[in-house]
Design an enzyme around this catalytic site. Structure first.
Site, PDB file in Angstrom:
ATOM      1  N   GLY A  11       0.772  -1.235   0.000  1.00 42.36           N
ATOM      2  CA  GLY A  11       0.000   0.000   0.000  1.00 42.36           C
ATOM      3  C   GLY A  11       0.803   1.284   0.000  1.00 42.36           C
ATOM      4  N   LEU A  84      -4.864  -7.506  -6.813  1.00 41.83           N
ATOM      5  CA  LEU A  84      -4.496  -8.630  -7.675  1.00 41.83           C
ATOM      6  C   LEU A  84      -5.657  -9.382  -8.317  1.00 41.83           C
ATOM      7  CD1 LEU A  84      -1.430 -10.033  -5.706  1.00 41.83           C
ATOM      8  CD2 LEU A  84      -1.473  -8.493  -7.669  1.00 41.83           C
ATOM      9  N   LEU A  86      -8.969  -9.901 -10.665  1.00 35.20           N
ATOM     10  CA  LEU A  86      -9.585  -9.307 -11.851  1.00 35.20           C
ATOM     11  C   LEU A  86     -10.912  -8.656 -11.453  1.00 35.20           C
ATOM     12  CD1 LEU A  86      -9.093  -9.270 -14.959  1.00 35.20           C
ATOM     13  CD2 LEU A  86     -10.591 -11.260 -15.094  1.00 35.20           C
ATOM     14  N   HIS A 103       0.020   0.273 -13.581  1.00 30.91           N
ATOM     15  CA  HIS A 103       0.801  -0.916 -13.925  1.00 30.91           C
ATOM     16  C   HIS A 103       2.274  -0.512 -13.979  1.00 30.91           C
ATOM     17  CE1 HIS A 103       1.440  -4.906 -15.492  1.00 30.91           C
ATOM     18  NE2 HIS A 103       2.303  -4.368 -16.343  1.00 30.91           N
TER      19      HIS A 103
HETATM   20  C1  GRF Z   1       2.747  -1.202  -7.709  1.00 31.57           C
HETATM   21  O1  GRF Z   1       3.969  -1.523  -8.289  1.00 31.57           O
HETATM   22  C2  GRF Z   1       1.706  -1.036  -8.768  1.00 31.57           C
HETATM   23  O2  GRF Z   1       2.217  -0.612  -9.974  1.00 31.57           O
HETATM   24  C3  GRF Z   1       1.170  -2.418  -8.929  1.00 31.57           C
HETATM   25  O3  GRF Z   1       1.216  -2.983  -7.645  1.00 31.57           O
HETATM   26  C4  GRF Z   1       2.222  -2.347  -6.876  1.00 31.57           C
HETATM   27  C5  GRF Z   1       1.620  -1.908  -5.580  1.00 31.57           C
HETATM   28  O4  GRF Z   1       2.599  -1.472  -4.691  1.00 31.57           O
HETATM   29  N1  GRF Z   1      -0.110  -2.415  -9.568  1.00 31.57           N
HETATM   30  P1  GRF Z   1       2.210  -0.828  -3.290  1.00 31.57           P
HETATM   31  O5  GRF Z   1       1.415  -1.879  -2.523  1.00 31.57           O
HETATM   32  O6  GRF Z   1       1.407   0.397  -3.573  1.00 31.57           O
HETATM   33  O7  GRF Z   1       3.491  -0.532  -2.622  1.00 31.57           O
END
Ligand code: GRF
Length: 191
Positions: A11, A84, A86, A103
């Site tokens: 997060g 994670l 869908l 992404h």
């Molecule tokens: C990030 O790298 C984002 O691009 C991907 O998931 C990761 C989340 O990281 N979708 P965090 O939990 O916000 O540190």
């Protein structure tokens, strides 16, 4: 405008978004949704006094219960920040152009199922890419395929490893994600 952030992990992006909108009178993060009851992102929600909804995978796909929560919290916009699962089509349809994802690569390269977290940076490293970056895009019912809103790039040096690539990308995420969310929301409310 009320935002729900969906996250399954640490997060760090959720934290940046919460901080960015903290004193904003128009936009408020008022719900954090996670499919993992132990996700560290939930501690960030608690520290910031934001309500939490832990969803069950089966319920998420087989019922539309989450829409009741969204009504209760008057959610207008959804941000996926390391979520994670869908997104089911009942949600993408009810929130068309109101769900965005980040992404950690330059889509359409290095996207799709299984392409998350370090998997992405390892693939980028193995492909000997000269650059990588971030893609912020709308969400449809396929992984990483919605219309692209914004991309930012960083260079990859020969001595970079998947870890150092990940660090470079993370800097871009934190710098741009909150701002692009704000711009997207503002553009939508103005039109
Ligand atoms: C990030 O790298 C984002 O691009 C991907 O998931 C990761 C989340 O990281 N979708 P965090 O939990 O916000 O540190």
């Amino acid at each position: 405008m009320n935002i729900a952030i969906f996250a399954s992990g640490t997060g760090t992006n959720a934290k940046k978004i919460i901080e960015y909108f903290e004193n904003n009178t128009q936009v408020k993060v008022n719900l954090i949704v996670s499919n993992k009851a132990t996700a560290p992102v939930l501690d960030i929600a608690r520290e910031n006094g934001i309500d939490i909804l832990v969803i069950d995978r089966h319920n998420f796909y087989k019922t539309q219960d989450i829409l009741n929560f969204f009504n209760e919290y008057s959610i207008d916009f959804v941000v996926l920040a390391g979520f994670l699962l869908l997104i089911p089509s009942y949600l993408t349809k009810s929130f068309e152009n109101k769900i965005v994802n980040i992404h950690p690569a330059l889509l359409p390269k290095f996207g799709g199922k299984g392409m998350y977290g370090m998997n992405v940076h390892k693939a980028v490293h193995e492909a000997k890419e000269k650059e990588t970056g971030i893609t912020i895009h709308y969400v449809n019912e396929n992984y990483d395929e919605g219309a692209i809103i914004f991309q930012a790039k960083c260079l990859i040096d020969t001595e970079d490893t998947p870890e150092t690539i990940s660090n470079k990308v993370r800097i871009l995420e934190h710098e741009f994600f909150p701002k692009i969310i704000e711009q997207t929301i503002t553009n939508q409310t103005e039109t």
